[in-house]
Design an enzyme around this catalytic site. Structure first.
Site, PDB file in Angstrom:
ATOM      1  N   GLY C  70      33.527 -32.313 -48.656  1.00 58.19           N
ATOM      2  CA  GLY C  70      34.110 -32.761 -49.910  1.00 58.19           C
ATOM      3  C   GLY C  70      35.220 -33.775 -49.694  1.00 58.19           C
ATOM      4  CB  SER C 197      32.211 -29.498 -50.452  1.00 58.15           C
ATOM      5  OG  SER C 197      32.379 -29.027 -49.126  1.00 58.15           O
ATOM      6  CG  HIS C 199      32.548 -25.310 -47.201  1.00 58.10           C
ATOM      7  ND1 HIS C 199      33.653 -24.561 -47.505  1.00 58.10           N
ATOM      8  CD2 HIS C 199      32.934 -26.601 -47.283  1.00 58.10           C
ATOM      9  CE1 HIS C 199      34.676 -25.374 -47.741  1.00 58.10           C
ATOM     10  NE2 HIS C 199      34.268 -26.617 -47.608  1.00 58.10           N
ATOM     11  CB  THR C 235      22.783 -38.925 -35.858  1.00 62.24           C
ATOM     12  OG1 THR C 235      22.704 -40.016 -34.948  1.00 62.24           O
ATOM     13  CG2 THR C 235      21.511 -38.092 -35.774  1.00 62.24           C
ATOM     14  CB  CYS C 322      43.042 -27.492 -46.780  1.00 61.29           C
ATOM     15  SG  CYS C 322      42.912 -28.044 -48.425  1.00 61.29           S
TER      16      CYS C 322
HETATM   17  C1  PLP Z   1      38.498 -29.335 -55.607  1.00 63.72           C
HETATM   18  C2  PLP Z   1      38.263 -29.548 -54.160  1.00 63.72           C
HETATM   19  N1  PLP Z   1      38.056 -30.792 -53.713  1.00 63.72           N
HETATM   20  C3  PLP Z   1      37.822 -31.054 -52.412  1.00 63.72           C
HETATM   21  C4  PLP Z   1      37.785 -30.043 -51.474  1.00 63.72           C
HETATM   22  C5  PLP Z   1      37.560 -30.412 -50.055  1.00 63.72           C
HETATM   23  O1  PLP Z   1      36.312 -30.000 -49.613  1.00 63.72           O
HETATM   24  P1  PLP Z   1      36.007 -29.883 -48.042  1.00 63.72           P
HETATM   25  O2  PLP Z   1      36.859 -28.811 -47.519  1.00 63.72           O
HETATM   26  O3  PLP Z   1      34.560 -29.624 -47.956  1.00 63.72           O
HETATM   27  O4  PLP Z   1      36.377 -31.203 -47.440  1.00 63.72           O
HETATM   28  C6  PLP Z   1      38.011 -28.714 -51.907  1.00 63.72           C
HETATM   29  C7  PLP Z   1      37.977 -27.564 -50.989  1.00 63.72           C
HETATM   30  O5  PLP Z   1      38.628 -27.448 -49.994  1.00 63.72           O
HETATM   31  C8  PLP Z   1      38.255 -28.475 -53.266  1.00 63.72           C
HETATM   32  O6  PLP Z   1      38.474 -27.239 -53.716  1.00 63.72           O
HETATM   33  C1  PLP Z   2      26.927 -45.429 -27.997  1.00 64.05           C
HETATM   34  C2  PLP Z   2      26.840 -44.736 -29.303  1.00 64.05           C
HETATM   35  N1  PLP Z   2      27.904 -44.732 -30.124  1.00 64.05           N
HETATM   36  C3  PLP Z   2      27.893 -44.105 -31.317  1.00 64.05           C
HETATM   37  C4  PLP Z   2      26.782 -43.454 -31.762  1.00 64.05           C
HETATM   38  C5  PLP Z   2      26.816 -42.813 -33.105  1.00 64.05           C
HETATM   39  O1  PLP Z   2      26.811 -41.419 -33.037  1.00 64.05           O
HETATM   40  P1  PLP Z   2      26.424 -40.550 -34.315  1.00 64.05           P
HETATM   41  O2  PLP Z   2      25.002 -40.824 -34.607  1.00 64.05           O
HETATM   42  O3  PLP Z   2      26.713 -39.164 -33.919  1.00 64.05           O
HETATM   43  O4  PLP Z   2      27.288 -41.023 -35.439  1.00 64.05           O
HETATM   44  C6  PLP Z   2      25.628 -43.423 -30.931  1.00 64.05           C
HETATM   45  C7  PLP Z   2      24.376 -42.734 -31.316  1.00 64.05           C
HETATM   46  O5  PLP Z   2      23.765 -42.914 -32.311  1.00 64.05           O
HETATM   47  C8  PLP Z   2      25.660 -44.091 -29.687  1.00 64.05           C
HETATM   48  O6  PLP Z   2      24.598 -44.116 -28.896  1.00 64.05           O
END
Ligand code: PLP
Ligand code: PLP
Ligand code: FES
Ligand code: FES
Lengths: 383, 159, 383
Positions: C70, C197, C199, C235, C322
C-alpha cells in the site's frame, strides 16, 4: 520436467527456503510493527534474516534494508546517492547496465542531470582510464553492475570503487547477478550501496535488499511508516524476508561448490563451440560468473532458436527477460560492438546449483540439429 | 512469451516451401526473387517465384528467411497463399491476409507479415522491370529499413 | 492460540490463498517475461489474478498494476498525479491520512508544492465545504483515504471525487482499509487512482495493487524493465500476485457476509460501553467500516492496556502499526480534537472474517478488570 537454463532470469525457490517461509504464510501472520507479542515475535525472525543476508555480504545487519526487488534497490540507490550530495549533478554508469539503472538515468537526464555511459570493449570489459577521465568533482554517483546479466562478465568493482571514492562520489553496485555466485566482502570494500534481489538466489520473487554502508546519509525512496528504521516504508514482507535470509544462508554454503557449475558451463560451451560451426562465446575473454554463458550463433535469429529449444523443454533466453517484449537487439551485445550476425542470434544459458550434467548433455544433443535447421532456412547462410 | 497461434508454431516448426528455385531454363517460365530486410535489422526475407509468363501466374514459391518465429511462419504462409495466383492477384495480397492465414499475429509482430508482402512486391516488380527504391547506405551496407518502410503499413494493418 | 483483533494492521493469509500460491513457490517458478513456455504459462496466472482484482473493484483488468504494498501504491499515485499535470503545484489531502501519504506530502512541501491538509470534526468526518474552498485551478491532486485505519470512519469518496473532477484535479483514494470490507465499483466512480494492499485482505504481505483509470496519463514510479506494460518495473512477484487474485475473489464472496463482522463489532462496543464507565467510541457517530472500533478509555494509557490484553493473548492496537515505535498520540485522534484523556487511552479492535463470538466474549470478560486495575493506578482517576 523442463531443463531450466534461465537462472539469470529467475531461480527456483529452494525447498528449504519455502519451508522456512511457510509458518509466516500461515500461523505467524502478525505484523512485526505491532505492540503485541504475537506480532513482535515475527520481528525476531526478520532480524535473523537480516543477519543472514549481512553475513553473506560481509556486512553488518544494520546495513541491510529489505525491499521488494532489485529494481526497487536500484531506483532507491540512485535517488539516495543524489540526495546525499544534492549540489553534484553528474552520474557515471555504463552502457551495459540493467534497465532498472538505465531507465532511471535517462529520466534524470531530463531533470538536468548529466550522465556518462561508460563504454565496454568487445569482451564486455570497462576501461578504467575512461572512468578516471569522466570523474569530476561534480560526480555524485558512480553506479555499475557487479556482473552483467546477459554475458556474466564481471566488472572490477574494487578498483572502480577506489576511483569513485577518491573523487568523493558515492559508489553503488547492482550486484543482483553476483550475490551468491561470487564471494563478496563489503567490510573491506569501497562500495557504499549494493543492490540484490531474492529471486536470483533461490529466494522467492517480490523480495530484495539494499546494502547501505554505515554512516551513509541515506534518504528513503518509498516514504511512509517507520519500518526498516525509517528507511523503507510499507508493512514488512515477512515471509519474503525470512525466505531471503534462508536463501542467503544456503548461498553462503553453496559458494564453496560453485566450481561445479562452472565446470558444467564450460562443458556446455566447449561442446557447442566444437560441434557447431560459426559460434562464439560473447564475453568469453573476460572474467565471468561461473553460471553464465552467452553464445552467438551466426546467420540465425535468437527468438527462433529459443522456440526450437522450448519445444525440447529447454529454457534459455536472448537478452534480459524484462525486455523480451522488445524487438531490438540486446543493448549489452550492441555496446560490445558485436557484428549483426551475432547480435541477433545470441542465446544465454544460465545454470544453477540444480543444473545436472544430463541436462547439459541434452542441450548438446539437440543444439546442432536446431542450428542446422534454422541455418537451412536462412538466406545468409554460406553467402 | 509471444502469444503465437497454433498455425504460426506449426509453420515455424515444419515450414513448407523453404529454399530456393532453380531456373529450369524452360520456355514460358521465369524465375525471380525479391528481397527485403537485412541481417542488420534482424529480419530478412528472400522470396523466390517461378512464373508462367503466358498466364502471368505463380507456379511455385519458396522462401529463405532470417528472422524470428513469426517471420519464418509468415514467409511460409505467404508462399502457400500465392501459389497458383496471377501476379495481379498476388499484388492485392496484404500483410493482413498473411496474418489471417496464420490465425493472427501479436500486434508487435505484425511487421513480420509486412515483410512478406514487401518481398512479394519486390519480386513481382523486379520481374516486370519496375525500379524499386533501394535503401542502401553510402558504404553499400543495408541499413535497417524494415521499420522505415513498413511503419505506415503496420499502422494500416493494425488500425 | 491468540485472539487476533488487529486485522487493520495485517490479516491472516487465507489457507485457500496460500494453496493457490504454493505451486508458484515451488515447481512453477518461471519468469512470466521469459520467452519459453515454462515462464509464459505463469503469465496466464497473473492475468487471471488481474481479472480477480479488477472484478472486486468493478474495474477493467488493464486498469490494475501490481506492486509491492500500500505504501508503494500511495507513493506512486501521488507522483503519477503530479507528473500528469506538472504545471499544477497544489495538493489537497486530509490531516488523518496514513503516513504513506503524509510523509510524501511533507516531502513535496519542501520541493515547492503547496499542500492543504483538510481538517476533520470530532467524529472524524470531513467538511466538503472546506474541500470546495480549498480547490483551485492549480490543484493537481486530491488524495484521501476511503476509510480510516484507526477509526474505520468512511469518507464520502464519490462526492469528494465529483468536486475534484469539476476542478480538473486527479482524485486518488487510499482504499487500503476499505477493499474487501465495503463494496467498491470504480466503473461508475470519479476515482482516478486507488491503492490497495494485499495483506489487509487475507493475501500475503509484500503484494499490493494500484488502480489507474483507463486513459489516465500514467508515469511509473519504479523505473526499469517493461513489466506491467511499462508501468511498474521489477520481476513479477508471481506467488504474491496469484495470492492477491485469490484473496480478491474470496473477498468478493465474503462481502455478502460482512454484516456478521459488524454485529460482532457492535457486540464488542456495546459490551464495553455498558460495562466500563468513562468509555467512548471514537468516530462512533460517523459511517464506519464494519470491522473496526476505536474505543477511548479515559484516565489510562493505551500501551499499558495493550500489554494487559497481550497477557491474555488478545491482540489489539493503539494508533497504526507502523507508527507504534513513536510515543506521540495518534495524529488521527489528535486531528479529531479529542481531549487528552482520550488521546492517550484509545484502543483499536479490528475484526476479520475469522473472528468468533467466543473471542469477543473473551475480550468482554477481561476488559473491565484490566481497566479497573489500571485506573486504580492512575492519579487522574476520579479527578
Ligand atoms: C490506510 C492505509 N494506507 C496505507 C497503508 C500502508 O500499507 P502497506 O503497509 O501495505 O504499505 C496502511 C496500512 O499499513 C493503511 O492502513
Ligand atoms: C543486473 C540486474 N539488475 C537488476 C535486476 C532487476 O531485478 P528485479 O527483477 O528483482 O527487479 C536484474 C534482473 O532482472 C538484473 O539482472
Ligand atoms: S521478423 Fe522482426 S521480429 Fe519477427
Ligand atoms: S512513560 Fe513510557 S512512553 Fe511515556
Amino acid at each position: 520436467m523442463v531443463t531450466y537454463l534461465d537462472n539469470n532470469a529467475t531461480t527456483r525457490t529452494d525447498p528449504d527456503v519455502l519451508a522456512a517461509m511457510l509458518p509466516y504464510l500461515s500461523e505467524l501472520y502478525g505484523n512485526p510493527s505491532s505492540m503485541h507479542s504475537f506480532g513482535g515475535q515475527v520481528g525476531a525472525a526478520i532480524e535473523t534474516a537480516r543477519e543472514q543476508v549481512a553475513s553473506l555480504l560481509g556486512a553488518e545487519p544494520t546495513e541491510i534494508i529489505f525491499n521488494s526487488c532489485g529494481s526497487e534497490g536500484n531506483n532507491t540507490a540512485i535517488h539516495a546517492a543524489l540526495a546525499a550530495q544534492p549540489e553534484k549533478r553528474h552520474i557515471i554508469t555504463t552502457a551495459v547496465e540493467h534497465p532498472a539503472i538505465l531507465a532511471v538515468c535517462k529520466h534524470l537526464e531530463k531533470r538536468g542531470y548529466q550522465v556518462t555511459y561508460l563504454s565496454v570493449n568487445s569482451r564486455g570489459e570497462l576501461d578504467l582510464m575512461e572512468l578516471e577521465a569522466a570523474m569530476t568533482g561534480g560526480t555524485a554517483l558512480v553506479t555499475t553492475m557487479y556482473a552483467n546479466n546477459e554475458t556474466g562478465v564481471i566488472f572490477p568493482v574494487e578498483q572502480i570503487g577506489a576511483i569513485a571514492q577518491s573523487y568523493g562520489a558515492t559508489y553503488h553496485v547492482d550486484a543482483v547477478q553476483a550475490v551468491g555466485k561470487v564471494p563478496i566482502n563489503l567490510a573491506t570494500s569501497p562500495i557504499d550501496l549494493l543492490t540484490l534481489s531474492g529471486h536470483k538466489l533461490h529466494a522467492p520473487k517480490g523480495i530484495g535488499a539494499l546494502y547501505v554502508r554505515k554512516g551513509f546519509r541515506f534518504r528513503p525512496f518509498l516514504l511512509g511508516g517507520h519500518q526498516e528504521r525509517g528507511r523503507r516504508a510499507g508493512t514488512h514482507n515477512v515471509p519474503g524476508i525470512v525466505g531471503l535470509g534462508k536463501a542467503a544462508e544456503l548461498a553462503q554454503i553453496h559458494l564453496a561448490h560453485v566450481q561445479r557449475e562452472a565446470e558444467l558451463r564450460d562443458m556446455l560451451e566447449h561442446g557447442i563451440l566444437t560441434t557447431i560451426p560459426d559460434t562464439v562465446v560473447n564475453g568469453g575473454g573476460a572474467p565471468r560468473l561461473p553460471n553464465t554463458t552467452n553464445i552467438g550463433f551466426k546467420y540465425i535469429e535468437g527468438e527462433a532458436i529459443l522456440f526450437m529449444l522450448n519445444r525440447e523443454g529447454i529454457c534459455a533466453s536472448s537478452g534480459s527477460a524484462c525486455t523480451s517484449g522488445s524487438l531490438d537487439p540486446s543493448h549489452v551485445l550492441t555496446a560490445m560492438g558485436l557484428p549483426y550476425t551475432i547480435l541477433h542470434g545470441s542465446i544465454r544459458f544460465s545454470l544453477s546449483r540444480y543444473t545436472t550434467e544430463a541436462e547439459i548433455r541434452q542441450v548438446l544433443t539437440v543444439m546442432p540439429e536446431i542450428v542446422e535447421r534454422l541455418r537451412a532456412l536462412s538466406p545468409f547462410n554460406n553467402d | 512469451m509471444w502469444d503465437y497461434s497454433e498455425k504460426v508454431l506449426e509453420l515455424f516448426y515444419n515450414p513448407i516451401n523453404q529454399g530456393t528455385i532453380d531456373d529450369p531454363q524452360e520456355p514460358d517460365v521465369a524465375v525471380v526473387y525479391g528481397e527485403v530486410g537485412s541481417i542488420a535489422c534482424g529480419d530478412a526475407l528472400r522470396l523466390h517465384l517461378k512464373i508462367q509468363q503466358s498466364t502471368d501466374s505463380i507456379l511455385d514459391a519458396r522462401f529463405q528467411t532470417f528472422g524470428c518465429t513469426s517471420a519464418i511462419a509468415s514467409s511460409s504462409a505467404l508462399t502457400e497463399i500465392i501459389k497458383g495466383k496471377t501476379l495481379d492477384e498476388a499484388l492485392h495480397i496484404t500483410n493482413q491476409d498473411i496474418a489471417d492465414f496464420l490465425g493472427g499475429l501479436p500486434e508487435a509482430k505484425m511487421h513480420c507479415s509486412v515483410m512478406g508482402q514487401e518481398a512479394l512486391e519486390a519480386a513481382i516488380y523486379k520481374y516486370r522491370g519496375i525500379e524499386v527504391e533501394h535503401h542502401e547506405d553510402d558504404d553499400g551496407t543495408l541499413v535497417c529499413t524494415c521499420y522505415g518502410i513498413s511503419e505506415k503499413k503496420i499502422r494500416r494493418a493494425i488500425a
